[in-house]
Design an enzyme around this catalytic site. Sequence first.
Site, PDB file in Angstrom:
ATOM      1  N   GLY A  36       3.100  -7.815   0.193  1.00 47.15           N
ATOM      2  CA  GLY A  36       4.353  -8.026  -0.557  1.00 47.15           C
ATOM      3  C   GLY A  36       5.562  -7.914   0.362  1.00 47.15           C
ATOM      4  O   GLY A  36       6.490  -8.736   0.308  1.00 47.15           O
ATOM      5  N   HIS A  37       5.549  -6.894   1.238  1.00 45.10           N
ATOM      6  CA  HIS A  37       6.661  -6.747   2.191  1.00 45.10           C
ATOM      7  C   HIS A  37       6.656  -7.899   3.198  1.00 45.10           C
ATOM      8  O   HIS A  37       7.709  -8.385   3.603  1.00 45.10           O
ATOM      9  CB  HIS A  37       6.532  -5.426   2.965  1.00 45.10           C
ATOM     10  CG  HIS A  37       6.582  -4.211   2.094  1.00 45.10           C
ATOM     11  ND1 HIS A  37       5.471  -3.470   1.806  1.00 45.10           N
ATOM     12  CD2 HIS A  37       7.616  -3.609   1.465  1.00 45.10           C
ATOM     13  CE1 HIS A  37       5.802  -2.453   1.034  1.00 45.10           C
ATOM     14  NE2 HIS A  37       7.097  -2.514   0.809  1.00 45.10           N
TER      15      HIS A  37
END
Length: 285
Positions: A36-37
């Site tokens: 996600g990051h």
Amino acid sequence: MQTIRQTESLREAVAAYRAEGARVALVPTMGALHAGHMALVEAAKRPGTRVIASIFVNPKQFGASEDLSRYPRKEAADTRMLKEAGCDLLWMPAVEAMYPDGFATNISVAGVSEGLDGAARPGHFDGVATVVTKLFNQVRPDIAYFGEKDFQQLAVIRRMVIDLDMDIEIIGVPTQREDDGLALSSRNVYLDEEQRARAVALPRSLGVAAKAIGRGDDPEAALQTAREALIAAGFEIDYVELVDATTLAPDGDPGQPRRLLAAARLGTTRLIDNLAIDAFSIQQS
Ligand code: PAF
């Protein structure tokens, strides 16, 4: 990729990026990085842009009952991931540098921060708004990237940037999910095998409700069905709500973007998720 821990060195590095004519993008994180990051870093990588990621586990956004010391810290793995992703600079201030003795300022964004997670986690969004303001002032980015998974956080930051005339473009990046639909989160590591299997009920029940509301079904009935599905899967619910996607006011106007937001606990692990109500499905129904 350079790792910088002192504000003065950060300022010099950013000044060098400016001198070469680059735009500066910031990806603020609390570490324990996952795909996600990395999607935020990918989104930030644009021609002529230098990408700065920050890692700072912000004590001010943890409540008294939330275990700050338990928050996963993975500096070596995080550094490797950012480097491999093509990040230019990692900003890792120490707690004492971020909040020196005598620190007395609090940024509080009324309205949008008050319900939902704001009600369940008093002080949380003040902590987020305060640290994001500090990160913005330290890095002075042109553009900053936040995940849509923390949808209320994104709404709070958008409001703050408008209210405080911060000349920073805020980009929301769609939630990254596991194959079964569970939103990626640093907190997923706390789930045991059985909880992990049950956790999929969160995106599934939201998906069913979002579809029903999108085709014009009674929102309250759809929300109630989602709540019952979560309870049947063993969740304790904090909230499952339909809101305006900008103000987060309850229900929202069907003619405006709306969002379904949920927070629920499996054991001691609190999961959040959200989905857009697809306006096109209203037009087609
Ligand atoms: O989303 C996060 O990881 C944090 O809330 C943020 C934005 C980095 C502020 O500490």
